[in-house]
Design a protein around this motif. Structure first.
Motif, PDB file in Angstrom:
ATOM      1  N   ILE A  37       0.221  -1.443  -0.314  1.00 26.34           N
ATOM      2  CA  ILE A  37      -0.290   0.311  -0.133  1.00 26.34           C
ATOM      3  C   ILE A  37       1.106   1.530  -0.495  1.00 26.34           C
ATOM      4  CG2 ILE A  37      -1.672   1.296   1.282  1.00 26.34           C
ATOM      5  CD1 ILE A  37      -3.136  -1.307   2.335  1.00 26.34           C
ATOM      6  N   THR A  38       1.815   1.411   0.637  1.00 30.01           N
ATOM      7  CA  THR A  38       2.776   2.655   0.931  1.00 30.01           C
ATOM      8  C   THR A  38       3.957   2.309  -0.133  1.00 30.01           C
ATOM      9  OG1 THR A  38       3.843   1.444   3.177  1.00 30.01           O
ATOM     10  CG2 THR A  38       1.826   2.594   3.469  1.00 30.01           C
ATOM     11  N   HIS A  39       3.721   1.443  -0.797  1.00 29.53           N
ATOM     12  CA  HIS A  39       5.142   1.363  -2.023  1.00 29.53           C
ATOM     13  C   HIS A  39       4.812   2.491  -2.629  1.00 29.53           C
ATOM     14  CE1 HIS A  39       8.229   0.137  -4.019  1.00 29.53           C
ATOM     15  NE2 HIS A  39       7.686  -0.243  -5.466  1.00 29.53           N
ATOM     16  N   ILE A  95      -7.344   2.435   5.773  1.00 28.85           N
ATOM     17  CA  ILE A  95      -5.788   1.972   5.606  1.00 28.85           C
ATOM     18  C   ILE A  95      -5.824   2.361   4.059  1.00 28.85           C
ATOM     19  CG2 ILE A  95      -4.535   0.358   5.483  1.00 28.85           C
ATOM     20  CD1 ILE A  95      -5.752  -0.879   8.214  1.00 28.85           C
ATOM     21  N   MET A  96      -6.456   1.825   2.500  1.00 30.17           N
ATOM     22  CA  MET A  96      -6.412   2.289   1.421  1.00 30.17           C
ATOM     23  C   MET A  96      -5.808   3.688   1.182  1.00 30.17           C
ATOM     24  SD  MET A  96      -6.376  -1.530   0.276  1.00 30.17           S
ATOM     25  CE  MET A  96      -7.190  -1.070  -1.919  1.00 30.17           C
ATOM     26  N   ARG A  97      -6.836   4.472   2.086  1.00 26.26           N
ATOM     27  CA  ARG A  97      -6.535   6.026   1.681  1.00 26.26           C
ATOM     28  C   ARG A  97      -5.103   6.597   1.961  1.00 26.26           C
ATOM     29  NH1 ARG A  97     -12.124   5.987   3.436  1.00 26.26           N
ATOM     30  NH2 ARG A  97     -11.477   7.110   5.251  1.00 26.26           N
ATOM     31  N   SER A  98      -4.302   5.369   2.481  1.00 27.21           N
ATOM     32  CA  SER A  98      -2.843   5.763   3.374  1.00 27.21           C
ATOM     33  C   SER A  98      -1.982   5.642   2.179  1.00 27.21           C
ATOM     34  CB  SER A  98      -2.799   5.808   4.449  1.00 27.21           C
ATOM     35  OG  SER A  98      -2.725   4.019   4.319  1.00 27.21           O
ATOM     36  N   GLY A  99      -2.004   4.654   0.691  1.00 27.78           N
ATOM     37  CA  GLY A  99      -1.131   5.040   0.069  1.00 27.78           C
ATOM     38  C   GLY A  99      -1.464   4.911  -1.402  1.00 27.78           C
ATOM     39  N   PHE A 100      -0.782   3.921  -2.121  1.00 25.91           N
ATOM     40  CA  PHE A 100      -1.032   3.968  -4.006  1.00 25.91           C
ATOM     41  C   PHE A 100      -1.365   4.670  -4.346  1.00 25.91           C
ATOM     42  CE2 PHE A 100      -3.963   0.029  -2.001  1.00 25.91           C
ATOM     43  CZ  PHE A 100      -3.338  -0.896  -2.467  1.00 25.91           C
ATOM     44  N   GLN A 101      -0.792   5.989  -4.745  1.00 24.50           N
ATOM     45  CA  GLN A 101      -0.453   7.393  -5.003  1.00 24.50           C
ATOM     46  C   GLN A 101       0.101   7.445  -6.215  1.00 24.50           C
ATOM     47  OE1 GLN A 101      -1.319  10.226  -2.539  1.00 24.50           O
ATOM     48  NE2 GLN A 101      -2.196   8.138  -1.305  1.00 24.50           N
ATOM     49  N   THR A 102       0.749   6.440  -7.025  1.00 25.75           N
ATOM     50  CA  THR A 102       0.935   6.715  -7.404  1.00 25.75           C
ATOM     51  C   THR A 102       0.847   5.615  -9.083  1.00 25.75           C
ATOM     52  OG1 THR A 102       3.480   5.147  -7.194  1.00 25.75           O
ATOM     53  CG2 THR A 102       4.053   7.369  -6.893  1.00 25.75           C
ATOM     54  N   LEU A 103      -0.250   4.656  -8.156  1.00 25.84           N
ATOM     55  CA  LEU A 103      -0.856   3.681  -8.584  1.00 25.84           C
ATOM     56  C   LEU A 103      -1.122   3.719  -9.884  1.00 25.84           C
ATOM     57  CD1 LEU A 103      -0.354   0.527  -8.985  1.00 25.84           C
ATOM     58  CD2 LEU A 103      -2.846   0.347  -7.117  1.00 25.84           C
ATOM     59  N   GLN A 104      -1.127   3.203 -11.319  1.00 25.22           N
ATOM     60  CA  GLN A 104      -2.254   3.972 -12.269  1.00 25.22           C
ATOM     61  C   GLN A 104      -2.709   2.742 -13.079  1.00 25.22           C
ATOM     62  OE1 GLN A 104       0.970   5.294 -15.995  1.00 25.22           O
ATOM     63  NE2 GLN A 104       1.911   6.633 -14.086  1.00 25.22           N
ATOM     64  N   THR A 105      -2.502   1.416 -12.968  1.00 22.26           N
ATOM     65  CA  THR A 105      -3.489   0.323 -12.877  1.00 22.26           C
ATOM     66  C   THR A 105      -3.255  -0.210 -11.641  1.00 22.26           C
ATOM     67  OG1 THR A 105      -2.512   0.032 -15.572  1.00 22.26           O
ATOM     68  CG2 THR A 105      -3.672  -1.662 -14.525  1.00 22.26           C
ATOM     69  N   LEU A 106      -4.656  -1.227 -11.489  1.00 23.96           N
ATOM     70  CA  LEU A 106      -5.292  -2.299 -10.529  1.00 23.96           C
ATOM     71  C   LEU A 106      -5.981  -3.219 -10.825  1.00 23.96           C
ATOM     72  CD1 LEU A 106      -5.371  -2.748  -7.202  1.00 23.96           C
ATOM     73  CD2 LEU A 106      -7.330  -1.134  -7.173  1.00 23.96           C
ATOM     74  N   SER A 107      -5.689  -4.068 -10.916  1.00 25.29           N
ATOM     75  CA  SER A 107      -7.135  -5.674 -10.979  1.00 25.29           C
ATOM     76  C   SER A 107      -6.945  -6.529  -9.967  1.00 25.29           C
ATOM     77  CB  SER A 107      -6.503  -5.828 -12.043  1.00 25.29           C
ATOM     78  OG  SER A 107      -6.800  -7.227 -12.390  1.00 25.29           O
ATOM     79  N   PHE A 133     -12.595   3.378  -3.944  1.00 22.57           N
ATOM     80  CA  PHE A 133     -12.039   4.347  -5.211  1.00 22.57           C
ATOM     81  C   PHE A 133     -12.330   5.687  -5.434  1.00 22.57           C
ATOM     82  CE2 PHE A 133     -12.752  -0.486  -5.176  1.00 22.57           C
ATOM     83  CZ  PHE A 133     -11.812  -0.735  -5.687  1.00 22.57           C
ATOM     84  N   THR A 134     -11.674   6.498  -4.682  1.00 23.17           N
ATOM     85  CA  THR A 134     -11.443   7.822  -5.328  1.00 23.17           C
ATOM     86  C   THR A 134     -10.172   8.414  -5.355  1.00 23.17           C
ATOM     87  OG1 THR A 134     -11.659   8.327  -2.298  1.00 23.17           O
ATOM     88  CG2 THR A 134     -13.886   7.708  -4.116  1.00 23.17           C
ATOM     89  N   ASP A 135      -9.938   9.878  -5.028  1.00 24.23           N
ATOM     90  CA  ASP A 135      -9.104  10.011  -5.330  1.00 24.23           C
ATOM     91  C   ASP A 135      -7.989  10.249  -4.240  1.00 24.23           C
ATOM     92  OD1 ASP A 135      -9.738  11.029  -7.937  1.00 24.23           O
ATOM     93  OD2 ASP A 135     -10.387  12.656  -7.603  1.00 24.23           O
ATOM     94  N   CYS A 136      -8.719  10.300  -3.279  1.00 23.63           N
ATOM     95  CA  CYS A 136      -7.964  10.381  -2.198  1.00 23.63           C
ATOM     96  C   CYS A 136      -6.866   9.071  -2.220  1.00 23.63           C
ATOM     97  CB  CYS A 136      -8.731  10.552  -1.089  1.00 23.63           C
ATOM     98  SG  CYS A 136      -9.481  11.768  -0.357  1.00 23.63           S
ATOM     99  N   SER A 137      -7.543   7.535  -2.196  1.00 23.34           N
ATOM    100  CA  SER A 137      -7.078   6.387  -2.383  1.00 23.34           C
ATOM    101  C   SER A 137      -5.634   6.248  -3.542  1.00 23.34           C
ATOM    102  CB  SER A 137      -8.000   5.588  -2.147  1.00 23.34           C
ATOM    103  OG  SER A 137      -8.462   5.725  -0.824  1.00 23.34           O
ATOM    104  N   PHE A 138      -6.795   7.262  -4.905  1.00 27.26           N
ATOM    105  CA  PHE A 138      -5.890   6.687  -6.322  1.00 27.26           C
ATOM    106  C   PHE A 138      -5.589   7.173  -7.341  1.00 27.26           C
ATOM    107  CE2 PHE A 138      -7.528   2.627  -4.538  1.00 27.26           C
ATOM    108  CZ  PHE A 138      -7.002   2.066  -4.628  1.00 27.26           C
ATOM    109  N   PRO A 139      -5.118   8.555  -6.877  1.00 26.56           N
ATOM    110  CA  PRO A 139      -4.956  10.405  -7.640  1.00 26.56           C
ATOM    111  C   PRO A 139      -4.245   9.805  -8.836  1.00 26.56           C
ATOM    112  CG  PRO A 139      -3.284   9.656  -6.068  1.00 26.56           C
ATOM    113  CD  PRO A 139      -4.214   9.033  -5.393  1.00 26.56           C
TER     114      PRO A 139
END
Length: 504
Positions: free
Chosen positions: A159-161, A182-194, A210-216
């Motif tokens: 999550i925080t990678h 907890i999900m909202r604390s990471g994934f700031q650079t993730l572009q593809t999620l499956s 699945f909002t901008d806070c979790s996956f910007p």
């Protein structure tokens, strides 16, 4: 300078050719980046074998950035076995998670990993250790297919990678997602999620996952087999592609991603479920909605850029009533801006068999240029064609269900054939606009049972240019029948002098 003994050995070597010998290894002298690109085209077994060629090639293996172990069959490695380069070359255990972890540990101080893919059976602790190694190596694309003995929790070290760009995770039997906070604390650079096979025992509703806070930065999202998921809201601002598959417990879906271009939803709503939709995606160009029941309430707004849509519902004529027909009409009305539309067999047959209601409930597709209909029978397609007045391409794909019934009684077919010709003639005025726009017609699975429709199109198609017929039967017995059929069609009068007939 070459010694005399070395020169003598080369001459004695039967494989030695003075014309081919250049005295240098040009491949080995290539830069690492180019060699890595070449190795990327090979299976990982072959890449590992190159490590025994020289020190340079051993370094290439240790620094190779794309590790794909999915082509290797998992096997069990005895505990306590020391991992050396020689044993790696044996390639007997590379598919095992423990071995993958050891390979990553050898690279901790040598080189980062750009892509890691593996398919293995392992314990949850082994998976956690493997992922920690991958995170330390700054992995950018992580594709996990893992089988464990029980449902496990999502590895939180991911999550925080802050280097991760692509994450694909498929697990058997399944895995649990952490809470949204907890999900909202990471994934700031993730572009593809499956994510595949997600167990949501305590999270049947995901309104803020699945909002901008979790996956910007998220651009592609794919969810498959999310068990017990009843409500989903997707609002990622940069999302361009959303795929939902086999989320069969869904009862509510809200999509508010304004940059969404592609939406695919299949096998997500059971026939018994009463569900609602809210879709606001002004840039949507492709919509695939198949193997779902008819929504009881839907609000599809701003689909002004829709180019291609494929729709199929899980409903039969016996289950249909006026309310469901109205709901189906409301859904299709949201696709009024579509340029290309494919309707699967249940919808086509429902519209064909409810001709009076279709004129009331269904609005014309005034922008539609291409229409594909999948049906088991041609009769009464006019009710569908009436709401598509300006299409220039019509594709009809015919199944053989009704043909078997008609072949049982050849006489009844001969009598109905003349009736069908009269039926199509009676539709000439209602299809007047269509017949002045239609240019290309393709019929797949064509046989003598569709000849009345072909005759009607040839005689009344004012601008028809191409009529392409794909004959259904290709066995030796059908050749003579096909020849007679072609001769008969070639003799029909034509409303357009430019029309060309093609038989395949």
């Amino acid at each position: 300078m070459e010694t005399r003994s070395a020169k003598k050995r080369k001459i004695q070597n039967p494989n030695h050719s003075p014309e081919n010998y250049t005295g240098e290894d040009r491949i080995t002298d290539l830069p690492d980046a180019i060699l890595h690109h070449i190795l990327l085209l090979l299976p990982i077994k072959t890449i590992v074998r190159t490590s025994i060629l020289s020190k340079r090639w051993r370094t290439l293996w240790y620094t190779f950035p794309d590790l794909d172990f999915t082509s290797i069959i998992p096997s069990i490695i005895p505990s306590g076995t020391a991992l050396t380069t020689t044993k790696i070359v044996n390639l007997k255990n590379l598919g095992n998670g423990n071995v993958i972890t050891r390979i990553l540990s050898l690279r901790d101080k040598l080189s980062d990993v750009r892509t890691l893919r593996f398919d293995a059976y392992m314990s949850f602790s082994g998976l956690q250790a493997l992922i920690r190694h991958a995170v330390r190596l700054s992995v950018q694309e992580l594709d996990i297919r893992v089988e464990t003995s029980d449902i496990f929790n999502f590895p939180r070290s991911i999550i925080t990678h802050d280097c991760l760009r692509v994450l694909k995770m498929k697990a058997y039997p399944s895995f649990r997602l952490p809470p949204s906070r907890i999900m909202r604390s990471g994934f700031q650079t993730l572009q593809t999620l499956s994510l595949s096979h997600v167990y949501l025992d305590n999270q049947s509703s995901l309104p803020d996952m699945f909002t901008d806070c979790s996956f910007p930065q998220l651009k592609k999202l794919r969810l498959k087999a999310c068990y017990s998921l009843k409500y989903l809201r997707v609002g990622c601002r940069l999302l361009e592609e959303l795929v939902l598959k086999k989320c069969s417990s869904l009862q509510g879906l809200e999509i508010l991603s304004l940059r969404l271009v592609t939406l695919k939803v299949s096998n997500c709503f059971r026939v018994s479920n009463i569900y609602w939709l809210q879709i606001n995606t002004p840039r949507l160009r492709t919509l695939i909605w198949v193997n779902n029941s008819i929504p009881s309430k839907n609000c599809m707004q701003n689909l002004v850029c829709l180019h291609e849509a494929t729709v199929g519902f899980l409903v039969t004529q016996q289950d249909l009533d006026a309310e469901r027909l109205r709901n189906m009409s409301s859904f299709l009305s949201g696709l009024s801006h579509a340029v290309s539309l494919t309707l699967e067999r249940p919808i086509v047959e429902i519209m064909s068999k409810n001709n009076p209601l279709v004129a009331i409930f269904f609005n014309p597709f005034t922008k539609l240029k291409s229409l594909e209909l999948q049906t088991s029978e041609i009769l009464c397609l006019a009710s569908v064609l009436k709401v598509c007045p300006i299409i220039h391409t019509l594709i009809i794909k015919i199944t053989c269900i009704y043909k078997w019934e008609r072949r049982r009684n050849r006489l009844s077919w001969d009598l109905s054939s003349s009736w069908e010709e009269k039926y199509w003639e009676s539709q000439t005025e209602d299809l007047k606009h269509l017949l002045h726009h239609l240019k290309v017609v393709k019929i797949q699975g064509f046989s003598e049972y569709e000849i009345s429709l072909v005759k009607f199109l040839l005689q009344h198609g004012k601008v028809l240019q191409d009529l392409i017929l794909h004959l259904g039967d290709n066995n030796s017995r059908a050749y003579r029948r096909h020849d007679k059929l072609k001769s008969r069609i070639m003799g029909f009068s034509r409303g357009s002098v430019d029309v060309k007939l093609a038989f395949h």
